[in-house]
Design a protein around this motif. Sequence first.
Motif, mmCIF file in Angstrom:
data_model
loop_
_atom_site.group_PDB
_atom_site.id
_atom_site.type_symbol
_atom_site.label_atom_id
_atom_site.label_comp_id
_atom_site.label_asym_id
_atom_site.label_seq_id
_atom_site.Cartn_x
_atom_site.Cartn_y
_atom_site.Cartn_z
ATOM 1 N N ASN A 9 0.882 -1.165 0.000
ATOM 2 C CA ASN A 9 0.000 0.000 0.000
ATOM 3 C C ASN A 9 0.916 1.209 0.000
ATOM 4 O OD1 ASN A 9 -2.533 -1.262 0.096
ATOM 5 N ND2 ASN A 9 -2.418 -1.503 2.321
ATOM 6 N N VAL A 10 0.363 2.386 -0.155
ATOM 7 C CA VAL A 10 1.174 3.599 -0.117
ATOM 8 C C VAL A 10 1.919 3.652 1.217
ATOM 9 C CG1 VAL A 10 1.133 6.109 -0.142
ATOM 10 C CG2 VAL A 10 -0.387 4.831 -1.650
ATOM 11 N N GLY A 11 3.246 3.702 1.148
ATOM 12 C CA GLY A 11 4.062 3.800 2.348
ATOM 13 C C GLY A 11 4.255 2.507 3.110
ATOM 14 N N PHE A 12 3.984 1.375 2.486
ATOM 15 C CA PHE A 12 4.030 0.102 3.200
ATOM 16 C C PHE A 12 4.362 -1.024 2.227
ATOM 17 C CE2 PHE A 12 1.606 -3.767 4.255
ATOM 18 C CZ PHE A 12 2.124 -4.066 5.500
ATOM 19 N N ARG A 13 5.262 -1.923 2.629
ATOM 20 C CA ARG A 13 5.579 -3.134 1.862
ATOM 21 C C ARG A 13 5.738 -4.277 2.861
ATOM 22 N NH1 ARG A 13 4.383 0.072 -1.385
ATOM 23 N NH2 ARG A 13 5.397 0.658 -3.318
ATOM 24 N N SER A 14 5.334 -5.503 2.448
ATOM 25 C CA SER A 14 5.471 -6.650 3.346
ATOM 26 C C SER A 14 5.656 -7.927 2.554
ATOM 27 C CB SER A 14 4.235 -6.774 4.247
ATOM 28 O OG SER A 14 3.103 -7.092 3.457
ATOM 29 N N ASN B 254 7.758 0.240 6.543
ATOM 30 C CA ASN B 254 6.885 1.406 6.421
ATOM 31 C C ASN B 254 7.505 2.396 5.429
ATOM 32 O OD1 ASN B 254 8.990 2.147 8.067
ATOM 33 N ND2 ASN B 254 7.739 3.311 9.498
ATOM 34 N N SER B 255 7.731 1.901 4.206
ATOM 35 C CA SER B 255 8.337 2.715 3.160
ATOM 36 C C SER B 255 7.901 2.217 1.788
ATOM 37 C CB SER B 255 9.867 2.638 3.257
ATOM 38 O OG SER B 255 10.470 3.232 2.128
ATOM 39 N N ASP B 256 7.728 3.134 0.856
ATOM 40 C CA ASP B 256 7.453 2.746 -0.523
ATOM 41 C C ASP B 256 8.652 2.050 -1.147
ATOM 42 O OD1 ASP B 256 4.825 3.655 -0.726
ATOM 43 O OD2 ASP B 256 5.481 5.700 -1.160
ATOM 44 N N ASN B 257 9.837 2.248 -0.583
ATOM 45 C CA ASN B 257 11.069 1.622 -1.069
ATOM 46 C C ASN B 257 11.419 0.369 -0.270
ATOM 47 O OD1 ASN B 257 11.423 3.735 -2.942
ATOM 48 N ND2 ASN B 257 12.286 5.012 -1.319
ATOM 49 N N GLY B 258 10.465 -0.187 0.431
ATOM 50 C CA GLY B 258 10.712 -1.324 1.302
ATOM 51 C C GLY B 258 11.044 -2.622 0.600
#
Length: 70
Positions: free
Chosen positions: A23-28, A45-49
């Motif tokens: 999602n915007v601002g989140f990767r998992s 908690n980053s778009d670059n995660g």
Amino acid sequence: STLLLWVSSLGFYEIHFGHGGANVGFRSLIVAHKTAGIGFVVMTNSDNGSEVISKISSLIKQTEKWPGYN
């Protein structure tokens, strides 16, 4: 909403599966090994995660001697 589960075979008994999310601002990422009974979850908690997740996943698989991982 869509749920996509991937399965990867590393040999006859070396099957792992997982799911990634964004999602915007989140990767998992969640990954589990079918026969070894092990798994891990990485959340950022980053778009670059995604880059961080890739490095952490490799480190976990290497240091924990993940079955089928070279």
